[in-house]
Design a protein around this motif. Structure first.
Motif, mmCIF file in Angstrom:
data_model
loop_
_atom_site.group_PDB
_atom_site.id
_atom_site.type_symbol
_atom_site.label_atom_id
_atom_site.label_comp_id
_atom_site.label_asym_id
_atom_site.label_seq_id
_atom_site.Cartn_x
_atom_site.Cartn_y
_atom_site.Cartn_z
ATOM 1 N N UNK A 124 0.845 -1.192 0.000
ATOM 2 C CA UNK A 124 0.000 0.000 0.000
ATOM 3 C C UNK A 124 0.887 1.251 0.000
ATOM 4 N N UNK A 125 0.373 2.369 -0.519
ATOM 5 C CA UNK A 125 1.155 3.614 -0.484
ATOM 6 C C UNK A 125 1.086 4.279 0.887
ATOM 7 N N UNK A 126 2.093 5.061 1.213
ATOM 8 C CA UNK A 126 2.121 5.741 2.502
ATOM 9 C C UNK A 126 1.091 6.857 2.595
ATOM 10 N N UNK A 127 0.711 7.408 1.458
ATOM 11 C CA UNK A 127 -0.259 8.504 1.451
ATOM 12 C C UNK A 127 -1.531 8.095 0.718
ATOM 13 N N UNK A 128 -2.644 8.727 1.094
ATOM 14 C CA UNK A 128 -3.937 8.508 0.441
ATOM 15 C C UNK A 128 -4.332 7.041 0.415
ATOM 16 N N UNK A 129 -4.178 6.398 1.539
ATOM 17 C CA UNK A 129 -4.566 4.991 1.653
ATOM 18 C C UNK A 129 -4.992 4.704 3.084
ATOM 19 N N UNK A 130 -5.919 3.766 3.243
ATOM 20 C CA UNK A 130 -6.249 3.289 4.588
ATOM 21 C C UNK A 130 -5.023 2.618 5.185
ATOM 22 N N UNK A 131 -4.862 2.734 6.494
ATOM 23 C CA UNK A 131 -3.772 2.071 7.202
ATOM 24 C C UNK A 131 -4.349 0.953 8.069
ATOM 25 N N UNK A 132 -3.465 0.130 8.608
ATOM 26 C CA UNK A 132 -3.924 -0.965 9.462
ATOM 27 C C UNK A 132 -4.316 -0.391 10.820
ATOM 28 N N UNK A 133 -5.623 -0.293 11.037
ATOM 29 C CA UNK A 133 -6.147 0.211 12.312
ATOM 30 C C UNK A 133 -7.090 -0.820 12.913
ATOM 31 N N UNK A 134 -7.820 -0.415 13.950
ATOM 32 C CA UNK A 134 -8.709 -1.352 14.634
ATOM 33 C C UNK A 134 -9.783 -1.917 13.707
ATOM 34 N N UNK A 135 -10.319 -1.081 12.826
ATOM 35 C CA UNK A 135 -11.349 -1.550 11.886
ATOM 36 C C UNK A 135 -10.776 -2.570 10.912
ATOM 37 N N UNK A 136 -9.580 -2.301 10.416
ATOM 38 C CA UNK A 136 -8.922 -3.237 9.504
ATOM 39 C C UNK A 136 -8.643 -4.558 10.207
ATOM 40 N N UNK A 137 -8.138 -4.484 11.435
ATOM 41 C CA UNK A 137 -7.842 -5.696 12.207
ATOM 42 C C UNK A 137 -9.099 -6.529 12.397
ATOM 43 N N UNK A 138 -10.190 -5.876 12.727
ATOM 44 C CA UNK A 138 -11.455 -6.578 12.961
ATOM 45 C C UNK A 138 -11.974 -7.204 11.675
ATOM 46 N N UNK A 139 -11.960 -6.445 10.583
ATOM 47 C CA UNK A 139 -12.451 -6.952 9.305
ATOM 48 C C UNK A 139 -11.597 -8.097 8.786
ATOM 49 N N UNK A 140 -10.307 -8.028 9.047
ATOM 50 C CA UNK A 140 -9.395 -9.079 8.592
ATOM 51 C C UNK A 140 -9.539 -10.363 9.407
ATOM 52 N N UNK A 141 -10.270 -10.300 10.516
ATOM 53 C CA UNK A 141 -10.581 -11.488 11.333
ATOM 54 C C UNK A 141 -9.338 -12.249 11.769
ATOM 55 N N UNK A 142 -8.299 -11.516 12.123
ATOM 56 C CA UNK A 142 -7.083 -12.156 12.618
ATOM 57 C C UNK A 142 -5.976 -12.261 11.588
ATOM 58 N N UNK A 143 -6.305 -12.114 10.304
ATOM 59 C CA UNK A 143 -5.304 -12.292 9.246
ATOM 60 C C UNK A 143 -4.215 -11.225 9.271
ATOM 61 N N UNK A 144 -4.529 -10.031 9.810
ATOM 62 C CA UNK A 144 -3.528 -8.959 9.865
ATOM 63 C C UNK A 144 -2.355 -9.317 10.769
ATOM 64 N N UNK A 145 -2.553 -10.271 11.656
ATOM 65 C CA UNK A 145 -1.455 -10.697 12.525
ATOM 66 C C UNK A 145 -0.453 -11.586 11.790
ATOM 67 N N UNK A 146 -0.809 -12.043 10.590
ATOM 68 C CA UNK A 146 0.058 -12.936 9.819
ATOM 69 C C UNK A 146 0.493 -12.355 8.477
ATOM 70 N N UNK A 147 -0.361 -11.543 7.861
ATOM 71 C CA UNK A 147 -0.045 -11.009 6.529
ATOM 72 C C UNK A 147 0.957 -9.867 6.625
ATOM 73 N N UNK A 148 1.921 -9.867 5.730
ATOM 74 C CA UNK A 148 2.926 -8.802 5.676
ATOM 75 C C UNK A 148 2.381 -7.638 4.842
ATOM 76 N N UNK A 149 2.097 -6.545 5.511
ATOM 77 C CA UNK A 149 1.643 -5.337 4.825
ATOM 78 C C UNK A 149 2.836 -4.406 4.670
ATOM 79 N N UNK A 150 3.069 -3.977 3.441
ATOM 80 C CA UNK A 150 4.258 -3.194 3.104
ATOM 81 C C UNK A 150 3.827 -1.796 2.677
ATOM 82 N N UNK A 151 4.330 -0.791 3.359
ATOM 83 C CA UNK A 151 4.034 0.598 2.990
ATOM 84 C C UNK A 151 5.197 1.150 2.183
ATOM 85 N N UNK A 152 4.873 1.732 1.021
ATOM 86 C CA UNK A 152 5.932 2.278 0.169
ATOM 87 C C UNK A 152 5.636 3.735 -0.163
#
Length: 242
Positions: A124-152
């Motif tokens: 994901x880009x550093x600007x103009x993008x959603x970041x990993x927050x509480x809503x993302x963590x909840x929607x991902x149903x635990x997957x955010x703890x394993x998936x590598x999210x890369x900000x560029x």
């Protein structure tokens, strides 16, 4: 940052995320809460029993199911470290690139699908993008703890770097070729655009191929997370059958 919900909290515990405090609804110690408490005690995490009002406040509008964990902010990955890991495992790179996905629910759903499909990273880009927050963590149903999210900083230069690694870049756009007629068995990075604007012209011009998902109904396009899931699992299908 807070993670709410039984499954996201349980996966955070399993993945050894740094959890500063675990809040549970007073008197609720059955079912999956019992398993959560067991993991928390093993890791010597501070546990506090609170009432529903306090949990509602901590969850900030997300469904907490009687449990909220206070965690350190999500640690983003560097592209080079993920590429190094792929080389060490001698695997074919598999990325998904998100061009200004702004809805955290979409980002969370894509992270969940990417993790399930075995992708190596979500870029994901550093600007103009959603970041990993509480809503993302909840929607991902635990997957955010394993998936590598890369900000560029720049998606175009990132695409150029991936190309030099022998990775083919596939953009999702309505003027492309049907996604199921294109060979996706090799090293791939899928590009999904903004919910309203799609993929930026400069980024699209730097992709190797353009794919589309044929639409038979009157609606012209799919939700970004749904479209991403279809492409992710087309890669899985083709690799499995190769």
């Amino acid at each position: 940052m807070n993670i709410s919900g039984r499954n996201p909290v349980l996966e955070a515990l399993k993945s050894n995320r740094t959890i500063d405090c675990l809040y549970i609804k007073a008197g609720d110690k059955e079912g999956s809460i019992k398993k959560i408490l067991s993991f928390a005690k093993e890791q010597k995490i501070l546990i506090k029993e609170v009432d529903k009002t306090k949990l509602d406040e901590l969850a900030e509008g997300t469904q907490h199911q009687g449990v909220v964990a206070l965690v350190t902010d999500y640690k983003y990955y560097e592209l080079e470290e993920v590429l190094d890991e792929i080389r060490e495992k001698n695997e074919k790179p598999f990325f998904i690139i998100l061009d200004e996905i702004e809805d955290p629910h979409n980002l969370g759903a894509i992270i969940r699908s990417a993790e399930g499909a075995g992708a190596h990273g979500v870029i994901i880009p550093k600007r103009r993008s959603a970041s990993v927050n509480a809503t993302v963590e909840k929607t991902a149903a635990g997957a955010a703890s394993y998936m590598k999210v890369i900000k560029v900083t720049n998606l175009v230069s990132t695409v150029e770097k991936l190309k030099k690694e022998g990775i083919w870049i596939y953009a999702l756009d309505m003027d492309g070729e049907s996604y199921d007629r294109v060979d996706l068995k090799g090293s791939v990075a899928l590009v999904v655009g903004n919910e309203g604007k799609g993929i930026s012209r400069l980024l699209k011009d730097n992709c190797d191929f353009t794919l589309k998902i044929p639409m038979k109904g009157k609606v012209g396009s799919l939700n970004a997370s749904v479209a991403a899931s279809i492409l992710l699992y087309e890669v899985v299908r083709q690799r499995r059958n190769s």
